[in-house]
Motif scaffolding. Sequence first.
Motif, PDB file in Angstrom:
ATOM      1  N   ARG A   1     -10.663  -1.597   6.095  1.00  0.00           N
ATOM      2  CA  ARG A   1     -10.268  -0.435   5.280  1.00  0.00           C
ATOM      3  C   ARG A   1      -9.738  -0.738   4.107  1.00  0.00           C
ATOM      4  O   ARG A   1      -8.965  -1.722   3.875  1.00  0.00           O
ATOM      5  CB  ARG A   1      -9.099   0.195   6.204  1.00  0.00           C
ATOM      6  N   ARG A   2     -10.390  -0.161   2.903  1.00  0.00           N
ATOM      7  CA  ARG A   2      -9.865  -0.550   1.455  1.00  0.00           C
ATOM      8  C   ARG A   2      -9.154   0.501   1.110  1.00  0.00           C
ATOM      9  O   ARG A   2      -8.247  -0.011   0.051  1.00  0.00           O
ATOM     10  CB  ARG A   2     -11.186  -0.495   0.629  1.00  0.00           C
ATOM     11  N   ARG A   3      -8.854   1.607   1.542  1.00  0.00           N
ATOM     12  CA  ARG A   3      -8.021   2.644   1.311  1.00  0.00           C
ATOM     13  C   ARG A   3      -7.422   3.431   2.650  1.00  0.00           C
ATOM     14  O   ARG A   3      -8.220   3.526   3.484  1.00  0.00           O
ATOM     15  CB  ARG A   3      -8.444   3.540   0.394  1.00  0.00           C
ATOM     16  N   THR A  58       0.998  -1.313   0.226  1.00  0.00           N
ATOM     17  CA  THR A  58       0.050   0.061  -0.022  1.00  0.00           C
ATOM     18  C   THR A  58       0.812   1.212   0.119  1.00  0.00           C
ATOM     19  O   THR A  58       1.777   1.413   0.714  1.00  0.00           O
ATOM     20  CB  THR A  58      -0.853  -0.082   1.200  1.00  0.00           C
TER      21      THR A  58
END
Length: 214
Positions: free
Chosen positions: A118-120, A91
């Motif tokens: 949490r995706r981002r 990430t």
Amino acid sequence: MTAVSPVVKPISQMRLAPGSRVTIEGVSWDEFESILQELGEKRSLRVAYSNSTLEIMVPLPEHEKPKDIISDIVKILLKKTGRKYEPFGSTTFKQENIAGVEPDACFYIQNYQRMIGRRRIQAGDPPPDLAIEIDVTSQTTLDAYVAIATPELWVYNDKLTIYLFHDGFYIKSDNSPTFPNIPLLEIIPNTIDRAWQVGTVQALEELETLLTTY
């Protein structure tokens, strides 16, 4: 005299061989954000940004095996010690207008509950508790980690170096506070060496047997 305009090409059109590293100085934060958007998320190369310097790195194929093995070792150790975690891979972590970095692998451990679902990464999210980098010799990358303030950074380059963040700097340590009773400087290089000799599965099985003695 005819003025010569600079030739501008999208970063995505660069063709870099595995193992390449390109450094571009004088890159603004807005330009860095635009480059990230242009490159997209599904790519093999890694970027690091600090002090207006952008580095683009293309991992060698043999880069991936140590990364995966060290990630597996972290998971084995966390399971052994009964702790939960959230892996966030490579990430992109950013400190706005200052730095950005993409670990080869990273984990939320102390802060894992906060990152579930949490995706981002969002503004105000903590840095990963543990980040892993393979074969880093770049000051730009290390400076970026300082800005992000990742508490613990492992760098593997045939041997393991453990960096701990303290008072705005990274200091080398022989021990990991995440796994204080495990001789990581010994077992991680040994396990990676064994993986090249006997295969990853057997090397990790041998490690799990070894860990029963700790």
